[in-house]
Write a protein that holds these residues in place. Structure first.
Motif, PDB file in Angstrom:
ATOM      1  N   THR A 263       0.812  -1.221   0.000  1.00  0.00           N
ATOM      2  CA  THR A 263       0.000   0.000   0.000  1.00  0.00           C
ATOM      3  C   THR A 263       0.843   1.268   0.000  1.00  0.00           C
ATOM      4  O   THR A 263       0.327   2.339  -0.301  1.00  0.00           O
ATOM      5  N   THR A 264       2.135   1.156   0.320  1.00  0.00           N
ATOM      6  CA  THR A 264       2.969   2.358   0.408  1.00  0.00           C
ATOM      7  C   THR A 264       3.899   2.548  -0.772  1.00  0.00           C
ATOM      8  O   THR A 264       4.355   3.668  -1.032  1.00  0.00           O
ATOM      9  N   ASP A 265       4.212   1.471  -1.513  1.00  0.00           N
ATOM     10  CA  ASP A 265       5.198   1.618  -2.586  1.00  0.00           C
ATOM     11  C   ASP A 265       4.721   1.122  -3.949  1.00  0.00           C
ATOM     12  O   ASP A 265       5.430   1.244  -4.950  1.00  0.00           O
ATOM     13  N   GLY A 266       3.541   0.520  -4.028  1.00  0.00           N
ATOM     14  CA  GLY A 266       3.002   0.090  -5.311  1.00  0.00           C
ATOM     15  C   GLY A 266       3.646  -1.146  -5.898  1.00  0.00           C
ATOM     16  O   GLY A 266       3.242  -1.609  -6.967  1.00  0.00           O
ATOM     17  N   ASN A 267       4.683  -1.677  -5.231  1.00  0.00           N
ATOM     18  CA  ASN A 267       5.373  -2.867  -5.718  1.00  0.00           C
ATOM     19  C   ASN A 267       5.986  -2.671  -7.102  1.00  0.00           C
ATOM     20  O   ASN A 267       6.337  -3.627  -7.783  1.00  0.00           O
ATOM     21  N   SER A 268       6.089  -1.428  -7.527  1.00  0.00           N
ATOM     22  CA  SER A 268       6.652  -1.114  -8.838  1.00  0.00           C
ATOM     23  C   SER A 268       7.086   0.345  -8.830  1.00  0.00           C
ATOM     24  O   SER A 268       6.285   1.230  -8.529  1.00  0.00           O
ATOM     25  N   LEU A 269       8.349   0.593  -9.149  1.00  0.00           N
ATOM     26  CA  LEU A 269       8.846   1.967  -9.136  1.00  0.00           C
ATOM     27  C   LEU A 269       8.163   2.805 -10.213  1.00  0.00           C
ATOM     28  O   LEU A 269       7.899   3.995 -10.013  1.00  0.00           O
ATOM     29  N   PHE A 270       7.871   2.194 -11.340  1.00  0.00           N
ATOM     30  CA  PHE A 270       7.185   2.921 -12.413  1.00  0.00           C
ATOM     31  C   PHE A 270       5.809   3.388 -11.949  1.00  0.00           C
ATOM     32  O   PHE A 270       5.428   4.548 -12.142  1.00  0.00           O
ATOM     33  N   ILE A 271       5.068   2.487 -11.322  1.00  0.00           N
ATOM     34  CA  ILE A 271       3.737   2.822 -10.829  1.00  0.00           C
ATOM     35  C   ILE A 271       3.818   3.900  -9.754  1.00  0.00           C
ATOM     36  O   ILE A 271       3.046   4.871  -9.761  1.00  0.00           O
TER      37      ILE A 271
END
Length: 433
Positions: A336-344
């Motif tokens: 919920t804090t990092d999106g599991n993807s830097l692009f996202i």
């Protein structure tokens, strides 16, 4: 690298080398979790940064970027979009990490090849620890493969083609897959071309072996991209061969790894058929799918500059599919804090401006050569770090963990060093009488 070259260099301080290693590779231990996660490298950076600033001064380009991010975040905090502390801990973490790694590179006079060799050395050490973990698992020696007794943010994951998804000293297999990607590129380059550039054949084999038995889909994607780049580098019309090589590797891992096959199948059901049954939503594939939905919705509302560093959680709680009971009939939340993807995450927090700026950095800094062997080290560093960027953009959502700013700056200064050396050769030679 010749022996003469190695003897002409001043050795990198063993203390600073270890600190670099610690900050990149050891993020599976923290001092405390609240109000923020305190990693081992934080006190190192806090102590050394003032010393570096006193010696070198603060770089203007970095100050401008950080100030711009500070202004954007400040505007949304004043508007009440998200809590101020969420911004402070992310902006503060970026300040510490980017500043520290800039000064590390500056301290060693922007010698990217030396610093990249330090990274490769410790990548091999990490792979050796992974090998110990793999052997210990087969022998049933718990303390040799379960590191929870010493690393408090480390997790064990069973499955994959080895029975245990190897993650060495990293938090999880996908983290290992992202951090070791440049070392795997160098290793596969050496094995395919029968070279020993910065790594011996044995070291290359161990690194690739550990990478494969991570059982991580991130690692398998990394291998496919690496093989594509390496075959494309032979001759450009070999791009078809590269495509088929990637397809072969994909099918191999798809048939060998049940975990990888499950992720592929669930991804297909989600992205193609919008099938939200528990079988598909209770997977890491749904995490990526859901967070991409969050990003697209947030981007519609704030397309240019996003909503500021650290604001992803606020966007998640507003747009997540898990909040819509007509779509998901049960409660669960992941990343919920990092999106599991830097692009996202970048799309949400920095908008199109920040995301395109980073993409431009990647495109401009990419070195594609086929014949200019004298510039080979720069090409290898550029393309290997490119793999790390691709995997982080896809599956890692943190701006500064695992030395990500180190690789961003190394990528940038590698391109500058390449241009400088290339321009030297283009200058007209002085005639001698």
């Amino acid at each position: 690298m010749s022996k003469a070259e190695s003897h002409s260099e001043k050795p990198i301080s063993k203390v600073l080398e270890f600190l670099i290693f610690l900050s990149i590779f050891i993020n599976s231990y923290i001092f405390f979790r609240y109000p923020f996660e305190a990693y081992l490298h934080y006190p190192i950076e806090i102590v050394l940064i003032p010393v570096f600033i006193a010696r070198y001064g603060y770089p203007k380009f970095l100050a401008k970027l950080l100030f711009f991010a500070f202004v954007i975040g400040g505007i949304y905090i004043v508007k009440g979009t998200y809590p101020a502390f969420d911004f402070i801990k992310i902006w503060g973490g970026m300040y510490l990490s980017f500043t520290f790694y800039y000064f590390v590179i500056r301290h060693y006079e922007y010698d990217v090849k030396r610093l990249f060799r330090v990274y490769l050395k410790w990548s091999y050490v990490s792979a050796l620890i992974g090998l110990i973990q793999a052997i210990s698992f087969k022998l049933g020696f718990v303390y040799g493969y379960n590191f929870r007794w010493i690393l408090n943010k480390w997790s064990i994951s069973y499955g994959g083609i080895w029975g245990l998804r190897i993650n060495s000293i990293f938090m999880e297999p996908s983290t290992l897959a992202a951090v070791l990607a440049p070392a795997v590129y160098v290793s596969l380059y050496n094995l395919i071309y029968k070279k020993t550039i910065w790594l011996t054949r044995r070291q290359s084999l161990i690194i690739v072996f550990i990478y494969i038995i991570t059982g991580s889909s991130t690692a398998y994607i990394g291998i496919m991209i690496i093989l594509f780049l390496l075959t494309m580098s032979i001759r450009f019309n070999y791009i078809i061969f590269g495509v088929f090589a990637g397809m072969f590797v994909f099918n191999l891992f798809y048939n060998l790894s049940e975990d990888f096959r499950g992720r592929v199948d669930s991804s297909k059901e989600l992205w193609v058929n919008q099938n939200y049954t528990i079988k598909n939503t209770n997977t890491s594939s749904f995490v990526l799918y859901n967070n991409f939905h969050v990003a697209t919705e947030a981007l519609k509302a704030h397309p240019l500059f996003g909503t500021g560093l650290g604001s992803y959680q606020a966007a998640y709680h507003k747009y997540s599919l898990t909040k819509n009971k007509d779509v998901i009939a049960y409660d669960f939340e992941f990343n919920t804090t990092d999106g599991n993807s830097l692009f996202i995450r970048m799309l949400v927090e920095t908008g199109l401006v920040g995301t395109l700026f980073f993409m431009l950095l990647i495109i401009r800094g990419f070195i594609f050569l086929r014949k200019e062997e004298r510039f080979l080290p720069y090409k290898i560093i550029s393309q290997s770090i490119f793999i790390l960027f691709a995997l982080n953009l896809l599956r890692q959502g943190n701006y500064f963990l695992n030395g990500f700013p180190f690789f961003v700056l190394l990528y940038y200064y590698n391109y500058k060093a390449y241009l400088k050396e290339k321009n030297k050769e283009l200058l007209p030679k002085k005639e001698t009488v």
